[in-house]
Design an enzyme around this catalytic site. Structure first.
Site, short mmCIF file in Angstrom:
data_model
loop_
_atom_site.label_atom_id
_atom_site.label_comp_id
_atom_site.label_asym_id
_atom_site.label_seq_id
_atom_site.Cartn_x
_atom_site.Cartn_y
_atom_site.Cartn_z
CD GLU A 31 18.88 -7.58 16.10
OE1 GLU A 31 18.62 -8.75 15.78
OE2 GLU A 31 20.02 -7.21 16.43
CD GLU A 39 20.71 -6.74 20.95
OE1 GLU A 39 21.35 -7.67 20.44
OE2 GLU A 39 19.47 -6.66 20.91
C1 GAL Z 1 20.43 -9.90 18.56
C2 GAL Z 1 19.09 -9.87 19.28
C3 GAL Z 1 19.26 -10.24 20.74
C4 GAL Z 1 20.06 -11.50 20.86
C5 GAL Z 1 21.39 -11.32 20.14
C6 GAL Z 1 22.26 -12.54 20.18
O1 GAL Z 1 20.29 -9.88 17.19
O2 GAL Z 1 18.53 -8.59 19.18
O3 GAL Z 1 18.01 -10.38 21.33
O4 GAL Z 1 19.34 -12.53 20.29
O5 GAL Z 1 21.16 -11.07 18.81
O6 GAL Z 1 22.56 -12.88 21.47
#
Ligand code: GAL
Length: 672
Positions: free
Chosen positions: A192, A261
């Site tokens: 990110e 994600e």
């Molecule tokens: C995302 C990040 C992950 C984790 C998630 C929240 O933005 O890429 O590593 O932090 O948020 O759980």
């Protein structure tokens, strides 16, 4: 002589062929070597487009003993891929000294994934965020002269490249890439970075391009992803992260639509409510993603697990990383989530032939004001998704001559364009109810809870034992210097705790003045800015505490005449894991520390002599460990006598350090 040479030659050939055979065998344990590429529609695995379901599972958040069972449950749940970050500070705790043992045995983990027939997506980062201490960066990185993290900075880039290369080489050496017959089909560089790139101006842009080309240049032979990186170059895939990603379009027509994600739950912070995301909403989000052209989706997290030791990031993230995931912290099925998603995956798999067969966009049919269909049809196959994005009302729609009732906020999946195999709002899985008994041998306390002292005491039975930790310096290993040192520069993150001790002399004259002016003069300690927790002791007695991230502390103190010992316990509760300029954040105190409310002028304590002591005694004696706890002088806790501020508690199979903050008590689990 000639015979000997011949035999030696034969022997060498024999050894080489055995080694070759062994390595082929080793590779064939997993897969027949295959290539991974992609087009605009999907990843192409061994020549075929695939629709992939991936399960986020960070290996150090479970014990190796748990891995096989968790992987089996991931497979049974219908996933095709396991996804994990690599955790730099776990693998290289000391610069140049690597750790690939125990929970950090990534090779074993990837092999277990491969043995189960699943693919693997390795997100090397090495910045990972992940609610992991310091976002995965080793704290020693701060000490490299001239370093600035995640920007066009030579010392940082050298260290980053060294670790990324190390990981890629390790995976290659262990034959874990797909083209070697291993399970790794995808990699990731950075994490990110797009979110913070603009904070670094042109240097940020240059760094992102450097990271991409450095990674690609390692010749790993499988595609690399940069999530949330809209300027990812043509040869790197970009991907979406979020709660919903069905509107996401990659930054080039030549790339497939990936969702690295899917936030199917969330992490828990100290004292805050435990987040919950309903199974129906997750299923809706995933179905919509595939409905609108998505091809790879990863649950973040499918299994969240536990932040063992001091791995939780923060500040203020807790020991549990349960994440409200389909597999709970202990690896049990979290129902109906696990089952409802398993049914979803089965329905999606039925659609896969149609989804991969359609080259361009699916046919779009508007079914109503907030209802729509996407149809994937060729001469041979047809699958359809009917969505009702109205959050409140059921809709009756007509599709290909039939009438369908669509519950609010739902997607119906029709693998043959006619029969509904699955609707995201209709849960057919039984709900499981888990109960926990406080302190029973078969249960663990999963989340540290904020309790009032009064709440704790009634639960005290004879089984509770206590051990007080000393206030102030407790070992030879302390040192005295003038001024306030930055917390991490002293602890090097070997402990959360740092004692700072100084002496303040109160003259007879001052004392009489204070006594005479009690109403208008209160000696007060002021700390201009501190993080994360501070506890203040005067002459061995607890005076007060504060919690926060760069907050001002104002603490009245009651001195005695003569020398007073002021002991301040500075604590970190998980190092910052998100944001730009992480190396500059630091911990402990910023600005002045002073005493006001005296007859004399303010006293600037920032220039006083301070004694520094890293850690707590019990922590260094490992009183929480199964082997060591028996060597300490534990005493039975009696409800008649409230324990002191810094007390270790042990009951049955777990130990706690309890810190009381004025009215509140905070229970911290240091070891389960
Ligand atoms: C995302 C990040 C992950 C984790 C998630 C929240 O933005 O890429 O590593 O932090 O948020 O759980």
């Amino acid at each position: 002589m000639l015979g000997f040479r011949k035999n030696k030659f034969r022997f060498v050939i024999l050894i080489i062929s055995i080694v070759l055979q062994l390595s082929i065998l080793k590779a064939e344990l997993f897969f027949k070597p295959f290539n991974v590429s992609y087009d605009h529609r999907a990843l192409i695995i061994d020549g075929n487009r695939r629709m992939l379901i991936s399960a986020g599972f960070h290996y150090p958040r479970a014990t190796p003993e748990m891995w096989p069972d968790l992987i089996a449950k991931i497979k049974e749940g219908g996933a095709d891929v396991v996804q994990s970050y690599a955790f730099w500070n776990g693998h290289e705790p000391v610069r140049g000294q690597y750790n690939f043992e125990g929970r950090y045995d990534i090779v074993k983990f990837v092999k277990l994934v491969g043995m189960s027939g699943l693919y693997f997506h390795l997100r090397i980062g090495p910045y990972v965020c992940a609610e992991w201490n310091f976002g995965g960066f080793p704290v020693w990185l701060r000490d490299i002269p001239g370093i600035e993290f995640r920007t066009d900075n030579k010392p940082f880039k050298e260290e980053m490249q060294r670790f990324v290369e190390k990981m890629v080489n390790l995976m290659r050496q262990e034959l874990l890439f797909s083209w070697q017959g291993g399970p790794i089909i995808l990699l990731q560089i950075e994490n990110e970075y797009g979110n913070i790139e603009s904070s670094y101006g042109q240097s940020g842009k240059d760094y992102a391009m450097w990271a991409a080309s450095m990674a690609y240049g390692l010749g790993a032979g499988v595609p690399w992803v940069m999530c949330k990186q809209t300027d990812a170059p043509e040869y790197i895939l970009d991907a979406c992260n979020g709660y919903y990603c069905d509107g996401f379009k990659p930054n080039s027509y030549n790339k497939p639509t990936l969702w690295t994600e899917e936030w199917n739950g969330w992490y828990t912070s100290w004292g805050e409510r435990v987040p919950h995301r309903p199974a129906e909403d997750i299923a809706f989000a995933v179905a919509r993603f595939f409905q609108r052209g998505g091809s790879y989706q990863n649950y973040y997290m499918y299994f969240g697990g536990t932040n063992f030791g001091r791995t939780a990031g923060g500040p203020f993230y807790i020991t549990s990383y349960d994440y409200d995931a389909p597999l709970d912290e202990y690896g049990l099925l979290s129902q109906p989530k696990w089952g409802h998603l398993k049914d979803l995956h089965a329905a999606l798999k039925l659609c896969e032939p149609a989804l991969v067969a359609v080259d361009d966009s699916p046919q779009y049919i508007k079914l109503g004001p907030k209802q729509e269909a996407h149809v994937y049809r060729t001469e041979i196959v047809c699958s359809a998704f009917l969505a009702n994005i109205d959050e409140h009302n059921t809709a009756s729609v007509r599709f290909l001559g039939r009438v369908y009732s669509l519950p609010p906020w739902s997607v119906s999946i029709l693998p043959n364009c006619s029969d509904v195999a699955y609707n995201t709002a209709k849960v057919r899985t039984q709900i499981s109810v888990k109960t926990q008994e406080f302190g029973s041998p078969s249960s663990y306390m999963t989340e540290p809870r904020i309790l009032q002292v009064e709440e704790v005491v009634p639960t005290i039975s004879k089984t509770w034992m206590t051990l007080e930790d000393p206030v102030g310096a407790w070992s030879e290993n302390n040192f005295t210097v003038q001024g306030i040192l930055e917390h991490l520069n002293v602890t090097k993150d070997t402990s959360d705790y740092l004692w700072l001790i100084t002496r303040i002399q109160i003259s007879e004259e001052e004392m009489s003045f204070l006594e005479a002016n009690e109403d208008s003069f209160t000696p007060t300690l002021i700390i201009e800015s501190m993080r994360d927790v501070v506890q203040i002791f005067l002459n061995g007695q607890f005076a007060g505490s504060a919690v926060g991230r760069w907050v001002r502390v104002v603490q009245p103190l009651h001195f005695v005449q003569g020398y007073n010992e002021l002991a301040i316990l500075s604590e970190t509760v998980g190092l910052q894991n998100y944001g730009a300029f992480l190396e500059k954040d630091g911990a402990g105190f910023r600005g002045q520390i002073k005493l006001t409310g005296l007859k004399t002028e303010e006293i600037d304590l920032s220039t006083s002599l301070w004694t520094y002591q890293v850690g707590l005694k019990g922590e260094f004696m490992k009183v929480y460990s199964p082997d060591q706890h028996k060597f300490a002088n534990w005493v039975h806790l009696s409800p008649d006598k409230l324990p002191s501020m810094l007390t270790w508690y042990k009951v049955l199979n777990f130990l706690l350090l309890m810190e009381c903050f004025n009215q509140d008590s905070m229970l911290r689990i240091l070891q389960k």
